[in-house]
Design a protein around this motif. Sequence first.
Motif, PDB file in Angstrom:
ATOM      1  N   UNK A   1       0.815  -1.225   0.000  1.00  0.00           N
ATOM      2  CA  UNK A   1       0.000   0.000   0.000  1.00  0.00           C
ATOM      3  C   UNK A   1       0.849   1.276   0.000  1.00  0.00           C
ATOM      4  N   UNK A   2       1.689   1.374  -0.973  1.00  0.00           N
ATOM      5  CA  UNK A   2       2.454   2.614  -1.181  1.00  0.00           C
ATOM      6  C   UNK A   2       1.693   3.479  -2.192  1.00  0.00           C
ATOM      7  N   UNK A   3       1.952   4.775  -2.157  1.00  0.00           N
ATOM      8  CA  UNK A   3       1.409   5.640  -3.211  1.00  0.00           C
ATOM      9  C   UNK A   3       2.348   5.527  -4.405  1.00  0.00           C
TER      10      UNK A   3
ATOM     11  N   UNK B   1       2.475   6.977  -7.268  1.00  0.00           N
ATOM     12  CA  UNK B   1       2.959   8.170  -7.976  1.00  0.00           C
ATOM     13  C   UNK B   1       3.797   9.089  -7.082  1.00  0.00           C
ATOM     14  N   UNK B   2       4.006   8.665  -5.820  1.00  0.00           N
ATOM     15  CA  UNK B   2       4.947   9.401  -4.968  1.00  0.00           C
ATOM     16  C   UNK B   2       6.292   8.666  -5.002  1.00  0.00           C
ATOM     17  N   UNK B   3       7.356   9.404  -4.738  1.00  0.00           N
ATOM     18  CA  UNK B   3       8.664   8.745  -4.688  1.00  0.00           C
ATOM     19  C   UNK B   3       8.763   7.933  -3.394  1.00  0.00           C
TER      20      UNK B   3
ATOM     21  N   UNK C   1       8.906   2.829   6.104  1.00  0.00           N
ATOM     22  CA  UNK C   1       7.745   3.689   6.373  1.00  0.00           C
ATOM     23  C   UNK C   1       7.089   3.344   7.708  1.00  0.00           C
TER      24      UNK C   1
END
Lengths: 394, 216
Positions: free
Chosen positions: B96-98, B100-102, B156
């Motif tokens: 569950x990472x974004x 389009x974010x780095x 994270x």
Amino acid sequence: MKQLLSKIIQSGIGKSRKLAAMLGLGLAVLFILMAVQIHADFYELLYGKKSKTDSADFLVINKTISNRTTDKTASFFTEADIADVKAQPFVLKLGTLSAANFESSVSSFSNALPFRSDLFFESVPDEFLDVKPSDWHWKEGQLDLPIIIPSFFLDLYNSGMALSMENMPQLSAETVMNIPLRITIGGNGKVEDWAGHVVAQSDRINSILVPESFMKFANEKYGYEKKTAPARIVIKVKDPSDPKLTEYLEHKGWKTNTEKTRFSHIRKIVNGVVAVTGGIGLVLLLFGLLVFSLFLQLTITSCKNDIALLQTLGISPKQLKGFLIKQFLPSQILLLISGLIIVSVLQVILKQILTGYDMHINSFVSVNTIIAATLIGVVLWFVNKSTINKYIES
Amino acid sequence: MNIQLNQLIPIPLKEKILQGSSDIWNNNVVISKGDYLKIVAPSGTGKTTLTHILWKLRTDYTGEVQYDGCNINGINAQVMASFRQQKLSVIFQDLRLFGHLTAIENIELSRIKSATPGVGAHEVLEMAETLGVSHILNQKANTCSYGEQQRVAIIRSLVQPFEILVMDEPFSHLDENNTLKAAGLIEKVCKQNNAGFVLMDLDEDSYFEYTHSLKL
């Protein structure tokens, strides 16, 4: 944090969608602010100090004389008539014009300017006069009688009578006031001469006036009837163009200076135009708000998964709501301020145009326009907040 | 803090659970702050379901889950957010990472979501160095390999304050060497925070000195 959230949410906002929503809302805001400002300008033109002339608030009213009017008393205002006029909301003050009950004539003391004419007098309470000369007073025993004539009398004489008759000179206002007049008053078995002179000319009351005190004295001394009702009344009104006033006079079959009331028709039209503009603005605003609310919903829906993930990761609803409000509301407030600036610029241009027609309005937008803009701001804030709350809570 | 499970049975797995035996399902379990709890769960026994129930992502179960004695179904979104910012952290199996974010933005979002970040910005770089992902920090997450994404997800979860870390197959795409590094980092941060964890995986392992091990 703000930057990161912005990066996540911005990806869901279509630029063309945002532009269309902003354009719709902007037009609606502009229309409604313009309607409020036009309304304010119209009232400024009607009631503003610069636009108001001194005689605009006074109207002399008489009953219409028709071919069927055979009895002089039919033209008198009864006490009931007067009470009814006084009760009208647009009447601020009422005075009656007292007519003379005696015969009178005017002639010259000098053979250099020979003339003689039958005459009549009326009197009116001093507070209804537009001119207040210092020698406008009479008390018993005083031989000199001050008289006020209507301005148009002298104009008629100079441009009509004096030009058409060989031995009649044109007279200036000063000359007329310096001519001693022999006033002959007769009635009740008496005939007496008085020395009169014109002390002023009135633009407001079209009659030959003497002080009330003299009228009372002369009516008692020479009058063939001791008391008569007035045939003319003078009223002070807040707004001579008030459509209610003209409707009232029409309903009663009474007459007044139509020049002063003619504006009521124009006012009805302008009121209509302002109402229609305001109505369109309001409808547009509702549509604008709807479009914006839908835009907000669409944006939030298109970011639904990202918003859900943000909440899963522990971003609080409060943080999200605060961010979303800050994301959308400032651009709308900017839109509102732009609308206000455009209306302000238009106001300056309008002022310059109207000044050319000797009509004066304020250079700045009205307080009502600023209040309207503030209210729209509050409504926008509410729509944003409720839409965002609804979606974030769900 | 502690998490208490009382007679928990996910409705979709009810029949299967009632036929078999489990240390978790239909039992009373307390997970406390200092616990290093390993839950061994073969495929299909409900690891991800348990993670989602613990995280209040699904409510289709009977029984009860409590945070510090409060039924989580009665906890509102705002309070739940404060648990997720201050007391609980998670590594989801699906990461569950974004996308389009780095990588670094994904980590930063977690680090600064609360007013009191768990670690400083320089520590993030040290963690990335330890797990060998420094070179992809400025790369969009969806362009990283799954192994790299998994390490980013681990970092994270460690950069925020927490008392209990919930992990669902956190090393599934890591080789032995990287797994050892990741486990070492997790243990180090847990010790710094006086925190505990719940690790759900397919098999037994010796990456940590578990205080107890349960079968799902």
